[in-house]
Motif scaffolding. Structure first.
Motif, PDB file in Angstrom:
ATOM      1  N   TYR A  84      10.751  -3.661  -2.133  1.00  0.00           N
ATOM      2  CA  TYR A  84      10.601  -3.281  -0.717  1.00  0.00           C
ATOM      3  C   TYR A  84      10.916  -4.446   0.230  1.00  0.00           C
ATOM      4  O   TYR A  84      10.661  -4.378   1.425  1.00  0.00           O
ATOM      5  CB  TYR A  84       9.206  -2.702  -0.464  1.00  0.00           C
ATOM      6  CG  TYR A  84       9.046  -1.330  -1.079  1.00  0.00           C
ATOM      7  CD1 TYR A  84       9.495  -0.183  -0.411  1.00  0.00           C
ATOM      8  CD2 TYR A  84       8.486  -1.168  -2.348  1.00  0.00           C
ATOM      9  CE1 TYR A  84       9.375   1.072  -0.983  1.00  0.00           C
ATOM     10  CE2 TYR A  84       8.365   0.094  -2.927  1.00  0.00           C
ATOM     11  CZ  TYR A  84       8.806   1.202  -2.234  1.00  0.00           C
ATOM     12  OH  TYR A  84       8.692   2.454  -2.810  1.00  0.00           O
ATOM     13  N   LEU A 123       7.363  -4.722  -6.899  1.00  0.00           N
ATOM     14  CA  LEU A 123       7.276  -3.905  -5.679  1.00  0.00           C
ATOM     15  C   LEU A 123       7.610  -4.732  -4.434  1.00  0.00           C
ATOM     16  O   LEU A 123       8.340  -4.280  -3.549  1.00  0.00           O
ATOM     17  CB  LEU A 123       5.873  -3.315  -5.520  1.00  0.00           C
ATOM     18  CG  LEU A 123       5.501  -2.117  -6.384  1.00  0.00           C
ATOM     19  CD1 LEU A 123       4.089  -1.656  -6.055  1.00  0.00           C
ATOM     20  CD2 LEU A 123       6.497  -0.970  -6.186  1.00  0.00           C
ATOM     21  N   PHE A 132      -1.392   1.415  -5.832  1.00  0.00           N
ATOM     22  CA  PHE A 132      -0.090   1.939  -6.268  1.00  0.00           C
ATOM     23  C   PHE A 132       0.134   3.392  -5.841  1.00  0.00           C
ATOM     24  O   PHE A 132       1.229   3.921  -6.025  1.00  0.00           O
ATOM     25  CB  PHE A 132       0.039   1.846  -7.793  1.00  0.00           C
ATOM     26  CG  PHE A 132       0.055   0.439  -8.300  1.00  0.00           C
ATOM     27  CD1 PHE A 132       1.214  -0.329  -8.209  1.00  0.00           C
ATOM     28  CD2 PHE A 132      -1.084  -0.144  -8.847  1.00  0.00           C
ATOM     29  CE1 PHE A 132       1.240  -1.637  -8.662  1.00  0.00           C
ATOM     30  CE2 PHE A 132      -1.067  -1.454  -9.308  1.00  0.00           C
ATOM     31  CZ  PHE A 132       0.094  -2.206  -9.218  1.00  0.00           C
ATOM     32  N   LEU A 133      -0.891   4.041  -5.307  1.00  0.00           N
ATOM     33  CA  LEU A 133      -0.734   5.451  -4.912  1.00  0.00           C
ATOM     34  C   LEU A 133       0.299   5.579  -3.805  1.00  0.00           C
ATOM     35  O   LEU A 133       0.347   4.755  -2.887  1.00  0.00           O
ATOM     36  CB  LEU A 133      -2.073   6.028  -4.444  1.00  0.00           C
ATOM     37  CG  LEU A 133      -3.151   6.178  -5.513  1.00  0.00           C
ATOM     38  CD1 LEU A 133      -4.421   6.742  -4.885  1.00  0.00           C
ATOM     39  CD2 LEU A 133      -2.665   7.082  -6.649  1.00  0.00           C
ATOM     40  N   LEU A 134       1.100   6.638  -3.887  1.00  0.00           N
ATOM     41  CA  LEU A 134       2.130   6.821  -2.874  1.00  0.00           C
ATOM     42  C   LEU A 134       1.559   7.549  -1.664  1.00  0.00           C
ATOM     43  O   LEU A 134       0.909   8.583  -1.793  1.00  0.00           O
ATOM     44  CB  LEU A 134       3.309   7.615  -3.452  1.00  0.00           C
ATOM     45  CG  LEU A 134       4.007   6.987  -4.662  1.00  0.00           C
ATOM     46  CD1 LEU A 134       5.232   7.828  -5.043  1.00  0.00           C
ATOM     47  CD2 LEU A 134       4.418   5.540  -4.397  1.00  0.00           C
ATOM     48  N   ILE A 135       1.807   6.995  -0.503  1.00  0.00           N
ATOM     49  CA  ILE A 135       1.483   7.649   0.759  1.00  0.00           C
ATOM     50  C   ILE A 135       2.815   7.758   1.488  1.00  0.00           C
ATOM     51  O   ILE A 135       3.483   6.743   1.726  1.00  0.00           O
ATOM     52  CB  ILE A 135       0.480   6.814   1.590  1.00  0.00           C
ATOM     53  CG1 ILE A 135      -0.852   6.692   0.838  1.00  0.00           C
ATOM     54  CG2 ILE A 135       0.265   7.431   2.959  1.00  0.00           C
ATOM     55  CD1 ILE A 135      -1.875   5.832   1.539  1.00  0.00           C
ATOM     56  N   ASP A 136       3.222   8.977   1.799  1.00  0.00           N
ATOM     57  CA  ASP A 136       4.543   9.175   2.402  1.00  0.00           C
ATOM     58  C   ASP A 136       5.618   8.495   1.542  1.00  0.00           C
ATOM     59  O   ASP A 136       6.498   7.807   2.050  1.00  0.00           O
ATOM     60  CB  ASP A 136       4.535   8.622   3.836  1.00  0.00           C
ATOM     61  CG  ASP A 136       5.706   9.139   4.652  1.00  0.00           C
ATOM     62  OD1 ASP A 136       6.151  10.274   4.408  1.00  0.00           O
ATOM     63  OD2 ASP A 136       6.180   8.402   5.542  1.00  0.00           O
ATOM     64  N   LYS A 137       5.503   8.641   0.253  1.00  0.00           N
ATOM     65  CA  LYS A 137       6.471   8.166  -0.753  1.00  0.00           C
ATOM     66  C   LYS A 137       6.522   6.655  -0.957  1.00  0.00           C
ATOM     67  O   LYS A 137       7.364   6.139  -1.687  1.00  0.00           O
ATOM     68  CB  LYS A 137       7.885   8.685  -0.433  1.00  0.00           C
ATOM     69  CG  LYS A 137       7.976  10.196  -0.297  1.00  0.00           C
ATOM     70  CD  LYS A 137       9.447  10.619  -0.239  1.00  0.00           C
ATOM     71  CE  LYS A 137       9.596  12.115  -0.063  1.00  0.00           C
ATOM     72  NZ  LYS A 137       9.537  12.500   1.373  1.00  0.00           N
ATOM     73  N   ILE A 138       5.602   5.937  -0.321  1.00  0.00           N
ATOM     74  CA  ILE A 138       5.611   4.475  -0.433  1.00  0.00           C
ATOM     75  C   ILE A 138       4.238   4.009  -0.908  1.00  0.00           C
ATOM     76  O   ILE A 138       3.207   4.522  -0.451  1.00  0.00           O
ATOM     77  CB  ILE A 138       5.957   3.852   0.932  1.00  0.00           C
ATOM     78  CG1 ILE A 138       7.405   4.216   1.304  1.00  0.00           C
ATOM     79  CG2 ILE A 138       5.784   2.342   0.937  1.00  0.00           C
ATOM     80  CD1 ILE A 138       7.708   4.021   2.753  1.00  0.00           C
ATOM     81  N   PRO A 139       4.200   3.028  -1.838  1.00  0.00           N
ATOM     82  CA  PRO A 139       2.890   2.579  -2.341  1.00  0.00           C
ATOM     83  C   PRO A 139       1.979   2.083  -1.213  1.00  0.00           C
ATOM     84  O   PRO A 139       2.437   1.413  -0.285  1.00  0.00           O
ATOM     85  CB  PRO A 139       3.246   1.429  -3.287  1.00  0.00           C
ATOM     86  CG  PRO A 139       4.661   1.671  -3.670  1.00  0.00           C
ATOM     87  CD  PRO A 139       5.311   2.330  -2.504  1.00  0.00           C
ATOM     88  N   GLU A 168      -2.318  11.072   5.319  1.00  0.00           N
ATOM     89  CA  GLU A 168      -1.118  11.880   5.610  1.00  0.00           C
ATOM     90  C   GLU A 168      -1.138  12.334   7.067  1.00  0.00           C
ATOM     91  O   GLU A 168      -0.102  12.369   7.737  1.00  0.00           O
ATOM     92  CB  GLU A 168      -1.043  13.101   4.682  1.00  0.00           C
ATOM     93  CG  GLU A 168      -0.932  12.779   3.173  1.00  0.00           C
ATOM     94  CD  GLU A 168       0.388  12.108   2.768  1.00  0.00           C
ATOM     95  OE1 GLU A 168       1.350  12.116   3.572  1.00  0.00           O
ATOM     96  OE2 GLU A 168       0.434  11.568   1.638  1.00  0.00           O
ATOM     97  N   HIS A 204       2.611  -0.332   2.443  1.00  0.00           N
ATOM     98  CA  HIS A 204       2.320  -0.003   3.846  1.00  0.00           C
ATOM     99  C   HIS A 204       1.587  -1.163   4.515  1.00  0.00           C
ATOM    100  O   HIS A 204       1.915  -1.574   5.629  1.00  0.00           O
ATOM    101  CB  HIS A 204       1.427   1.247   3.935  1.00  0.00           C
ATOM    102  CG  HIS A 204       2.137   2.536   3.690  1.00  0.00           C
ATOM    103  ND1 HIS A 204       2.835   3.202   4.671  1.00  0.00           N
ATOM    104  CD2 HIS A 204       2.257   3.307   2.580  1.00  0.00           C
ATOM    105  CE1 HIS A 204       3.348   4.327   4.182  1.00  0.00           C
ATOM    106  NE2 HIS A 204       3.004   4.413   2.902  1.00  0.00           N
TER     107      HIS A 204
END
Ligand code: CTP
Ligand code: MG
Length: 231
Positions: free
Chosen positions: A68, A64, A24-31, A219, A35
């Motif tokens: 998405y 989710l 659930f962590l956001l990477i570039d604002k997406i879970p 990132e 990705h």
């Protein structure tokens, strides 16, 4: 060559230490998990995605997927205590004997070219694992003392996706469960049965998001890919 993919996402993310499942962590604002799902959603050769989840996260992952607009998900199924059990739960949801890939929800940077390479090699050789040569000098250690330096030229780090024929990997899981064998990946279950597994040379960018510093690498990879897309 078409294929199905099982995506285990039913871990706890303990080494990430984020107080929740790292999916659930956001990477570039997406879970993170989104990705990973997008890679397979984009692939016309992917006939369906099975996601394996924790019981108490089933609903949030369902929303989710909806939010998405990941349309290629055919099942969301509850997993087990160990990754191996989770994968087995996912495999049960696919019928026939297609090629099936197993790919960690926590590896968002896999590229389609590499996915297709694994599918083709699975078709040709029966089973295939994407892997990269080990970069570090590796020591065999006992009681904090070096026993020997292992010959690095023979060492590879296994990643996912790992590709199999569905019936064969289902049987391997069944036998492993029956005999109490626990492997750290799916290829090891085939090895347990003395079945050959081919190696496909992959990419160091296909990292598994495991510990907090991996988020920094993530990132950086995203930044690099955005820059490449803009030039
Ligand atoms: N996984 C799973 N079911 C489990 C354990 C792991 O589906 N019982 C999944 C994870 O969600 C992850 C993948 O298998 O996508 C690889 O596992 P790992 O990187 O070890 O993730 P976690 O088990 O969540 O992390 P940790 O080991 O640090 O707790
Ligand atoms: Mg784990």
């Amino acid at each position: 060559q078409n294929y199905y993919v099982v995506i285990p996402a039913a871990g706890q993310g303990k080494r990430m230490n984020a107080g929740k499942n790292k999916q659930f962590l956001l990477i570039d604002k997406i879970p993170l998990l989104i990705h990973t799902l997008r890679v397979f959603e984009e692939d016309l050769l992917c006939k369906g995605i099975v996601i394996v989840v924790n019981k108490d996260e089933e609903e949030s992952i369902r929303s989710l997927v909806k939010k998405y607009k990941i349309k290629n998900v055919i099942h969301i199924v509850v997993g087990g205590e160990e990754r191996q059990q989770s994968v087995y739960c996912g495999l049960q949801k696919i019928d026939g004997n297609p090629i099936v890939l197993i790919h960690d929800g926590a590896r968002p940077f896999i590229q389609l070219e590499d996915v297709h390479h694994v599918v083709k090699t699975t078709d040709a050789k029966g089973a295939a694992v994407i892997a990269v040569p080990v970069k570090d000098t590796v020591k065999l250690v006992d009681d904090n003392e070096i026993v020997q330096t292992v010959d690095r030229s023979a060492l590879w780090s296994a990643q996912t996706p790992q590709g199999f024929h569905l019936e064969e990997i289902k049987n391997a899981h069944k036998k492993a469960a029956h005999e109490g064998f626990v492997g750290t990946d799916d290829a090891s279950l085939m090895e347990y049965l003395n079945r050959p597994v081919a190696i496909v040379e992959g990419n160091y960018e296909n990292l598994k998001i495991t510990t907090p510093e991996d988020l920094l690498f993530a990132e950086a990879i995203i930044k690099k890919r955005k820059e490449a897309a803009n030039t």
